[in-house]
Write an enzyme that holds these catalytic residues in place. Structure first.
Site, short mmCIF file in Angstrom:
data_model
loop_
_atom_site.label_atom_id
_atom_site.label_comp_id
_atom_site.label_asym_id
_atom_site.label_seq_id
_atom_site.Cartn_x
_atom_site.Cartn_y
_atom_site.Cartn_z
N THR A 151 0.84 -1.19 0.00
CA THR A 151 0.00 0.00 0.00
C THR A 151 0.88 1.24 0.00
O THR A 151 2.08 1.17 0.24
CB THR A 151 -0.90 0.02 1.24
N SER B 88 1.09 3.48 2.13
CA SER B 88 1.63 3.81 3.44
C SER B 88 2.52 2.71 4.00
O SER B 88 3.23 2.93 4.97
CB SER B 88 0.49 4.07 4.43
N CYS B 89 2.49 1.54 3.41
CA CYS B 89 3.24 0.42 3.96
C CYS B 89 4.73 0.58 3.75
O CYS B 89 5.53 0.38 4.64
CB CYS B 89 2.77 -0.89 3.33
N GLY B 90 5.12 0.94 2.54
CA GLY B 90 6.53 1.09 2.25
C GLY B 90 7.25 -0.24 2.24
O GLY B 90 6.69 -1.26 1.90
N CYS C 42 8.13 -2.93 3.97
CA CYS C 42 7.88 -3.62 5.23
C CYS C 42 8.74 -4.87 5.39
O CYS C 42 8.78 -5.46 6.45
CB CYS C 42 6.39 -3.99 5.32
#
Length: 293
Positions: free
Chosen positions: A119, A121-123, A125
């Site tokens: 996503t 906003s996840c970047g 991870c």
């Protein structure tokens, strides 16, 4: 190239007045598949634009490359089966980018390949531990002798905001800017719906201009400072990361372990310096006291 903004109808409601129907400008969010040598590596949601920089920064963050000379070229793919919003679309959707690494540079480990959508906003991870960053980073930011005057640093948020042209239209984009610590000059700014993508685009600018490591610079971000953003700064050799909002606990732990200066709540004339405060120049006496604390 895909559009950066789009117009959509919206109903504006204000208490005490009649609702008004009008067009609104939105930041575009579309998938980008990053391939290396024709093999899929990742799919991320991003704002179209500066895609080659995004890919270059992503590869630095993942430890695939560490210098501009290791990045040869990139091309947007199109045609049947090439991907994009509609599989099999005949036209070039500019949502698939194939990167060619320089001769002799090893291809990414197949284990890095992402088979899922991240996503905005996840970047990144996948890097779940401080030890993982310590083992793959090509640069030691702890030895960077850079410092920056506090009175210069406090100007960065306003300079960053003033340069956000697309945010002015949409109100929906994150920004990352690279500042020269000595002069306070804004060197490059990038916007994206994903704050991690905005940073990758800045780092990718460094890749395409063969500027890595980005020593002597400050990375300024418009939101909070997460573990992933500290990771990206370390991987690109950036010694100072400043954010207008809060850092996470793991971001502070990683910054401390790597010797990166982490600044949060940089607003108005104040800031919180979480690690390596000796790099913030606030006068001879105060700086000495900070160094000893």
């Amino acid at each position: 190239m895909g559009r950066i903004t789009a117009r959509r109808p919206v109903t504006r409601i204000t208490l005490g007045t009649q609702p008004v129907r009008r067009p609104d400008t939105l930041a575009v969010e579309e998938p980008l598949e990053i391939r290396v040598g024709g093999a899929s590596l990742a799919i991320t949601m991003r704002t179209p634009g500066n895609d080659v920089e995004l890919a270059g920064g992503f590869l630095v963050s993942e430890g695939v490359i560490a210098a501009g000379g290791q990045f040869h070229s990139a091309i947007h793919c199109g045609g049947p089966g090439a991907g994009g919003p509609i599989a099999g679309a005949a036209e070039n959707t500019y949502n698939v980018l194939d990167v060619t690494l320089a001769q002799g540079v090893a291809a990414p480990d197949p284990d890095l390949a992402r088979t899922f959508y991240t996503t905005s906003s996840c970047g990144l991870c996948g890097k779940a531990s401080i030890e993982a960053v310590q083992t793959v980073s090509s640069y030691d930011v702890a030895v960077d002798a850079v410092d920056v005057a506090a009175e210069v640093l406090v100007t960065f948020p306003d300079l960053l905001r003033a340069a956000q042209a697309v945010f002015d239209k949409t109100g929906g984009l994150h920004a990352a800017g690279l500042f020269d610590a000595a002069t306070g000059e804004l060197v490059v700014l990038r916007e994206d719906v994903g704050r991690h993508n905005a940073v990758d685009k800045v780092v990718g600018w460094g890749v395409l201009n063969d500027r890595l490591p980005l020593s002597g610079h400050v990375l300024m971000v418009s939101g909070r400072a997460s573990f992933e953003l500290v990771q990206k700064a370390v991987m690109a050799g950036i010694p100072i990361l400043a954010a207008v909002s809060a850092p996470s606990s793991l971001a502070v732990e990683l910054a401390a372990a790597q010797g990166l200066t982490l600044v949060g709540f940089l607003r108005g004339d104040s800031m919180n310096v979480y690690t390596r405060p000796d790099r913030i120049r606030v006068g001879a006496g105060d700086r000495a006291a900070l160094s000893a604390s």
